[in-house]
Design a protein around this motif. Structure first.
Motif, PDB file in Angstrom:
ATOM      1  N   LYS A   1      11.599  -2.913  -0.544  1.00 34.78           N
ATOM      2  CA  LYS A   1      10.670  -1.821  -0.832  1.00 34.78           C
ATOM      3  C   LYS A   1      11.366  -0.681  -1.560  1.00 34.78           C
ATOM      4  O   LYS A   1      10.837  -0.157  -2.558  1.00 34.78           O
ATOM      5  N   LEU A   2      12.528  -0.292  -1.101  1.00 37.70           N
ATOM      6  CA  LEU A   2      13.236   0.808  -1.746  1.00 37.70           C
ATOM      7  C   LEU A   2      13.682   0.434  -3.157  1.00 37.70           C
ATOM      8  O   LEU A   2      13.628   1.253  -4.082  1.00 37.70           O
ATOM      9  N   ARG A   3      14.100  -0.805  -3.336  1.00 35.08           N
ATOM     10  CA  ARG A   3      14.504  -1.254  -4.669  1.00 35.08           C
ATOM     11  C   ARG A   3      13.286  -1.313  -5.591  1.00 35.08           C
ATOM     12  O   ARG A   3      13.352  -0.909  -6.762  1.00 35.08           O
ATOM     13  N   ALA A   4      12.168  -1.833  -5.077  1.00 28.89           N
ATOM     14  CA  ALA A   4      10.949  -1.916  -5.890  1.00 28.89           C
ATOM     15  C   ALA A   4      10.428  -0.523  -6.251  1.00 28.89           C
ATOM     16  O   ALA A   4       9.914  -0.304  -7.352  1.00 28.89           O
ATOM     17  N   ALA A   5      10.558   0.426  -5.310  1.00 24.63           N
ATOM     18  CA  ALA A   5      10.082   1.790  -5.574  1.00 24.63           C
ATOM     19  C   ALA A   5      10.813   2.399  -6.761  1.00 24.63           C
ATOM     20  O   ALA A   5      10.214   3.065  -7.609  1.00 24.63           O
TER      21      ALA A   5
ATOM     22  N   GLU B   1       0.826  -1.214   0.000  1.00 25.87           N
ATOM     23  CA  GLU B   1       0.000   0.000   0.000  1.00 25.87           C
ATOM     24  C   GLU B   1       0.857   1.260   0.000  1.00 25.87           C
ATOM     25  O   GLU B   1       0.508   2.261  -0.635  1.00 25.87           O
ATOM     26  N   GLU B   2       1.974   1.217   0.699  1.00 27.24           N
ATOM     27  CA  GLU B   2       2.863   2.380   0.739  1.00 27.24           C
ATOM     28  C   GLU B   2       3.428   2.678  -0.647  1.00 27.24           C
ATOM     29  O   GLU B   2       3.433   3.829  -1.104  1.00 27.24           O
ATOM     30  N   LEU B   3       3.880   1.631  -1.331  1.00 27.73           N
ATOM     31  CA  LEU B   3       4.449   1.826  -2.665  1.00 27.73           C
ATOM     32  C   LEU B   3       3.383   2.236  -3.672  1.00 27.73           C
ATOM     33  O   LEU B   3       3.579   3.167  -4.465  1.00 27.73           O
ATOM     34  N   GLY B   4       2.259   1.537  -3.678  1.00 28.48           N
ATOM     35  CA  GLY B   4       1.204   1.864  -4.627  1.00 28.48           C
ATOM     36  C   GLY B   4       0.680   3.273  -4.441  1.00 28.48           C
ATOM     37  O   GLY B   4       0.454   4.006  -5.415  1.00 28.48           O
ATOM     38  N   GLY B   5       0.498   3.688  -3.171  1.00 28.54           N
ATOM     39  CA  GLY B   5       0.052   5.045  -2.888  1.00 28.54           C
ATOM     40  C   GLY B   5       1.078   6.077  -3.299  1.00 28.54           C
ATOM     41  O   GLY B   5       0.737   7.164  -3.796  1.00 28.54           O
ATOM     42  N   ALA B   6       2.354   5.756  -3.108  1.00 26.09           N
ATOM     43  CA  ALA B   6       3.423   6.688  -3.482  1.00 26.09           C
ATOM     44  C   ALA B   6       3.448   6.905  -4.991  1.00 26.09           C
ATOM     45  O   ALA B   6       3.556   8.047  -5.473  1.00 26.09           O
TER      46      ALA B   6
END
Length: 605
Positions: free
Chosen positions: A285-289, A239-244
């Motif tokens: 998460k940071l790599r996926a972002a 959710e954090e990544l998708g929202g970002a």
């Protein structure tokens, strides 16, 4: 003559089937599998499912991972880093946060940090934080052409930006020499407050500021996508990544519609993510972002400008008010993960963050945590050190795919603003928080010093109160909130009566036999601010002993405890036992047990 030694040359290669059989044997010994469990079921039993719904296998090897190309650092798709050199030269940016309302307090903290290793400032202004017109006093003595300043202005973006440019002019510093950011994030403000009345105007203002930065101050970024709003509301990494990404795309549209080129608009956006004690989730998460944002840039026609600028801040949700010194360990792991994950800037929240405004020691420890990782541990000396790990690469890929699906769901709903307004985002976050809460309540996700190994005799540091955060929109959760509310009730009872709420323990068998369960029960009740005693009198009692002793002794002992005044009798262990009102065991609903026990002991809400 040289001799080549290969230590594993004479050993046969291990197979998956051998691993499954050995793992099954270990599971059977621990009670995690039965005699009917087959080796083919082992991987399902050992796989972990994240709160974002990802299935993380227990065994990783390249034949099982079908991964996309990750490229090289500084190149599309930027998974391995937005810059080719990473932090090799100077490490990552050590960014300290300031929320004090008084300019003199801010100035003292800022100068102390900059003189002792901090490299940039993250400054809350407007509202209950530092007044916008106090910026000159707060930053007196700071070389604004050397130290990057990132503003956190809430809804005071325009006056804060104006004050910042005025300050540069007063100091005779060319805007092009300044670095940092103006912190415009109207979508995060909308999410935090629930107020969308000025959103359209705020987006136009943000676009105008981005245009000014491009024209006058290319070292400044006008926009900050603060994804921690989704994290604080209970969301997972998905959710954090998708929202970002949804917020970033909304800003990209606003900036290009205002006349900026796609490349210039991409350069005006920085992203902020939460770094947690789950180090591998943070790294992935940071790599996926970076991969996700690179895909957005590619689809927008500016693939070469898709390197995402990242600011990682240690999670506010994971911080505890109880046993706050354990927060030092949490933030060390989180900042390590942020550095390994390739964050460009990292902020470590002080260990006393939940108690109020930090003191000098807390700020120093937060700063030195990063300095140690960069200067002594040399964490920044390797670019993307987790790259190539089958586990991390697989986790990164899963996260990116799941987050892209959530992002496209938001887009189909009309974009992030519409998804916030319809309740789509709130409902999704609430569902994830419900699942996370269940794990916290049952102590499947333990919190050291709070739900596990609490210290009832601790003396908490006293700090000046911090301003209350804005509210009205998405909730701000803390992982320890349910347990700490119960601890507060226990402490209030102690303050009012002079004694803690207390449960009586009744033991069965030898000390060696009942000892482990006495320890378990003592820690369980302490998590709710409840003490234990072996003396008669308390209205709640708990029987502790080995399972084999319960059939002969539990019912009789329960009757004796009731005769001595116990209105409720519990038993440490599983199963049904005559004469007792309930059981407590590893994995039980600790919040329910503690809430009921406090009520039975007459502790008011």
């Amino acid at each position: 003559m040289s001799i080549e030694l290969r230590l594993g040359a004479d050993f046969p290669a291990a197979t998956d089937d051998q691993w499954r059989r050995l793992a099954l044997a270990a599971l059977r010994k621990s009670g995690g599998a039965t005699d009917d469990t087959t080796p083919d079921q082992v991987e399902d039993l050992l796989a972990a499912v994240t709160h974002g719904g990802l299935r993380v296998p227990a065994l990783h090897h390249p034949d099982r991972v079908d991964l996309p190309e990750t490229g090289l650092p500084g190149q599309q798709p930027f998974v391995r880093g937005a810059r080719a050199a990473g932090g090799l030269i100077g490490g990552w940016d050590i960014r300290q946060r300031y929320t004090e309302p008084g300019p003199a307090d801010v100035r003292e903290a800022v100068l102390g940090d900059l003189e002792n290793g901090a490299t940039s400032l993250w400054l809350a202004v407007g509202g209950d934080a530092l007044p916008v017109d106090a910026l000159p006093d707060a930053l007196e003595g700071v070389y604004l052409d050397l130290a990057a300043v990132v503003l956190d202005p809430g809804d005071a973006v325009v006056p804060a930006a104006r004050a910042w440019f005025d300050l540069l002019a007063a100091r005779r510093i060319e805007p092009g020499q300044a670095t940092g950011g103006l912190g415009a994030d109207p979508l995060a403000w909308r999410a935090r407050t629930g107020d969308d009345s000025g959103l359209a105007g705020a987006l136009r203002d943000a676009a105008a500021l981005a245009g000014r930065c491009v024209a006058e101050a290319p070292g400044l970024r006008a926009i900050t996508v603060d994804a921690t709003v989704h994290h604080d509301a209970g969301g997972s990494e998905v959710e954090e990544l998708g929202g970002a990404i949804a917020a970033g795309v909304a800003y990209l549209r606003a900036l290009t519609e205002a006349g900026l080129s796609t490349g210039a608009a991409l350069d005006q956006i920085e992203f902020r993510f939460a770094a947690t004690v789950d180090q591998f989730a943070t790294i992935a998460k940071l790599r996926a972002a970076r991969r996700l944002w690179a895909r957005v840039a590619e689809l927008s026609g500016a693939a070469d400008r898709g390197g995402q600028r990242q600011h990682a801040v240690t999670s506010a949700a994971m911080m505890t008010a109880r046993d706050p010194w354990v927060n030092l360990l949490r933030t060390t792991i989180a900042s390590f993960a942020a550095g390994v994950g390739g964050a460009d800037a990292v902020t470590v929240l002080p260990y006393d963050n939940r108690l109020g405004l930090p003191d000098g020691l807390a700020r120093r420890l937060a700063r030195n945590t990063q300095i140690l990782l960069v200067e002594e541990a040399h964490v920044a000396r390797v670019v993307d050190p987790a790259g190539g790990s089958w586990y991390v690469e697989g986790y990164t890929d899963q996260l990116a795919r799941a987050a892209w699906e959530w992002f496209t769901t938001i887009e189909r709903a009309g974009g992030l603003a519409a998804a916030l307004g319809s309740g789509l985002v709130a409902d999704r976050l609430a569902g994830v928080w419900q699942a996370r809460s269940a794990d916290l309540d049952h102590r499947r996700s333990p919190i050291t010093g709070v739900s596990e190994f609490p210290n009832l005799s601790e003396q908490l540091p006293v700090r000046p109160p911090a301003a209350a955060p804005v509210s009205g929109g998405l909730p701000r959760h803390r992982y320890a909130e349910a347990f700490e509310r119960l601890r507060d009730r226990g402490d209030a009872h102690l303050a009012a009566t002079g004694s803690r709420p207390t449960v009586r323990l009744a033991t069965v068998g030898s000390p060696a036999a009942y000892g482990p369960r006495v320890t378990f029960v003592t820690n369980l009740f302490a998590a709710g601010g409840i003490a234990v005693t072996t003396e008669p009198g308390p209205a709640v009692a708990c029987i502790c002993g080995p399972d084999k002793a319960y059939p002969d002794r539990a019912e009789e002992l329960a009757a004796e405890l009731r005769a001595a005044g116990a209105g409720r009798v519990l038993l440490a262990g599983r199963g049904d036992h005559p004469g007792v009102d309930g059981t407590v065991f590893a994995g039980c609903d600790a919040i329910a047990v503690l809430t009921t026990t406090l009520a039975d002991l007459g502790v008011p809400l």
